[in-house]
Write a protein that holds these residues in place. Structure first.
Motif, short mmCIF file in Angstrom:
data_model
loop_
_atom_site.label_atom_id
_atom_site.label_comp_id
_atom_site.label_asym_id
_atom_site.label_seq_id
_atom_site.Cartn_x
_atom_site.Cartn_y
_atom_site.Cartn_z
N ASP A 245 0.81 -1.22 0.00
CA ASP A 245 0.00 0.00 0.00
C ASP A 245 0.84 1.27 0.00
OD1 ASP A 245 0.96 0.06 2.60
OD2 ASP A 245 -1.01 -0.11 3.56
N PHE A 246 2.17 1.14 0.12
CA PHE A 246 3.02 2.33 0.08
C PHE A 246 3.44 2.70 -1.35
CE2 PHE A 246 5.94 -1.28 1.16
CZ PHE A 246 6.66 -1.32 -0.03
N THR A 247 3.11 1.86 -2.32
CA THR A 247 3.57 2.12 -3.68
C THR A 247 2.65 3.09 -4.40
OG1 THR A 247 4.42 1.02 -5.66
CG2 THR A 247 2.32 0.26 -4.84
N GLY A 248 3.24 3.89 -5.32
CA GLY A 248 2.45 4.86 -6.07
C GLY A 248 2.12 4.40 -7.48
N SER A 249 2.79 3.33 -7.93
CA SER A 249 2.50 2.76 -9.24
C SER A 249 3.13 1.37 -9.31
CB SER A 249 3.07 3.64 -10.37
OG SER A 249 4.49 3.66 -10.33
N TYR A 250 2.61 0.55 -10.21
CA TYR A 250 3.22 -0.77 -10.40
C TYR A 250 3.06 -1.21 -11.85
CZ TYR A 250 -1.51 -2.85 -10.03
OH TYR A 250 -2.82 -3.18 -10.21
N LYS A 251 3.91 -2.15 -12.25
CA LYS A 251 3.88 -2.72 -13.59
C LYS A 251 3.77 -4.24 -13.49
CE LYS A 251 6.68 0.84 -15.95
NZ LYS A 251 6.71 1.83 -14.85
N GLU A 252 2.85 -4.81 -14.25
CA GLU A 252 2.75 -6.27 -14.35
C GLU A 252 3.49 -6.70 -15.61
OE1 GLU A 252 -1.15 -7.89 -12.53
OE2 GLU A 252 -1.72 -6.01 -13.48
N ILE A 253 4.39 -7.67 -15.45
CA ILE A 253 5.37 -7.97 -16.49
C ILE A 253 5.34 -9.46 -16.83
CG2 ILE A 253 7.85 -7.97 -17.02
CD1 ILE A 253 8.03 -5.64 -14.93
N GLU A 254 5.35 -9.77 -18.12
CA GLU A 254 5.51 -11.14 -18.59
C GLU A 254 6.94 -11.34 -19.07
OE1 GLU A 254 2.56 -11.98 -21.55
OE2 GLU A 254 0.92 -12.12 -20.09
N ILE A 255 7.63 -12.33 -18.53
CA ILE A 255 9.02 -12.60 -18.89
C ILE A 255 9.06 -13.24 -20.28
CG2 ILE A 255 11.15 -13.76 -18.24
CD1 ILE A 255 10.18 -11.57 -16.29
N ILE A 256 9.81 -12.63 -21.19
CA ILE A 256 9.87 -13.12 -22.56
C ILE A 256 11.23 -13.72 -22.90
CG2 ILE A 256 8.09 -11.56 -23.40
CD1 ILE A 256 10.27 -9.69 -24.42
N GLN A 257 12.24 -13.46 -22.07
CA GLN A 257 13.57 -13.97 -22.35
C GLN A 257 14.40 -13.92 -21.08
OE1 GLN A 257 15.16 -12.13 -25.85
NE2 GLN A 257 17.10 -13.22 -25.80
#
Length: 304
Positions: A245-257
């Motif tokens: 809850d302290f984060t201001g943004s996040y990224k969801e990432i799919e590993i491709i390599q």
């Protein structure tokens, strides 16, 4: 007290890094790939990817690739026109991307320019009290961290396991929407991420240093339970991974390599979803001790 330490650094506590909290626009330093009289600004397009051996990555657009020989370059770290450090690199390989190429390099040599020669010798000599350090490794670390390194929070979860931990061996290439992560091969979470091909990266907008320290210290074999964490968590919108809850943004990432670089595994991921929770969030940054001393960043008590 070490007399050289007292002479050159007074009563300051010497650490590998100092910690500050910045918005990206507040970072003063820049990074260039240089070949002869030609150079390319890779400030927002480079990353550390391994610390043993020392390796870095730099992304160049197709136009930039044509303007310089990327296989025969040095990497320079600057503040304005002033040179803070320079590393010599050997080319490992290139990875084609949709708009350019990602170049992987091994660091072969280093020159440091922060403060005076005597300040540098005093600092590196102080660290050499530990047998785990070498003069060369301390010089490389000082060079790499003459550019502030963003500290992120990495999150992974499945039906039987979860882990939330900080790291700074990372970089985001906005033009390609790809993320670079260098994770220790001894981290139990690594194989789980590679198997699932999923991970979430969060900023450190409002987290306190004690919390970051504890997250970095807990074992990847038995991470702190969700109910025992000193902060609230939400679920990411696509993967359902924990988001502090302290984060201001996040990224969801799919590993491709992925590629084993040595002690660290380089993972290359595509950002498939991004959530902005707060406007213009900040992050914690690691800044090398010498660079911090010569700069104007506001200090937060360091961890290391």
């Amino acid at each position: 007290m070490n007399p050289l330490k007292k002479l050159f650094f007074k009563d300051k506590i010497i650490r590998t890094f100092s910690i500050t909290r910045l918005h990206e626009s507040e970072v003063h330093e820049s990074v260039f790939l240089k070949n002869g009289s030609h150079s390319v600004d890779v400030t927002k397009h480079h990353a550390m990817i391994c610390l043993d051996p020392f390796c870095v990555a730099a992304w160049l657009s197709n136009e930039e690739v044509a303007s310089i020989d990327p296989k025969k370059v040095k990497m320079q770290f600057k503040t304005g026109h002033g040179l803070n450090a320079e590393i010599s690199v050997s080319f490992i390989e290139k990875i084609a991307t949709s708009k350019g190429q990602l170049f992987l390099y091994k660091i072969e040599g280093v020159k440091n320019y922060q403060l005076s020669l005597f300040h540098r010798l005093a600092l590196f000599g102080y660290f050499l009290r530990s047998k785990a350090n070498t003069f060369y490794s301390r010089r490389v670390i000082s060079a790499l961290y003459s550019y502030p390194r963003r500290i992120i929070i990495v999150s992974y979860s499945d039906d039987t396991y979860h882990n939330i931990f900080p790291m700074d061996i990372q970089g985001f290439i906005k033009e390609e929407n790809i993320y670079l992560l260098g994770l220790r091969t001894t981290n139990v979470t690594l194989n789980k991420i590679l198997d699932a091909k999923k991970v979430v990266v969060c900023d450190t907008d409002a987290v306190d240093l004690e919390t970051v320290y504890k997250l970095g210290k807990h074992s990847s074999k038995s991470p702190t339970g969700k109910s025992e964490l000193p902060f609230g968590i939400n679920e990411s919108e696509r993967f359902g991974f924990p988001v502090p809850d302290f984060t201001g943004s996040y990224k969801e990432i799919e590993i491709i390599q992925h590629k084993k670089m040595g002690y660290h595994m380089l993972m290359i991921g595509k950002v498939v979803h991004e959530k902005q929770i707060k406007p213009d969030p900040a992050s914690l940054y690691h800044v090398g001790f010498l660079q911090f001393k010569k700069g104007s960043y506001k200090a937060i008590e360091g961890l290391y």
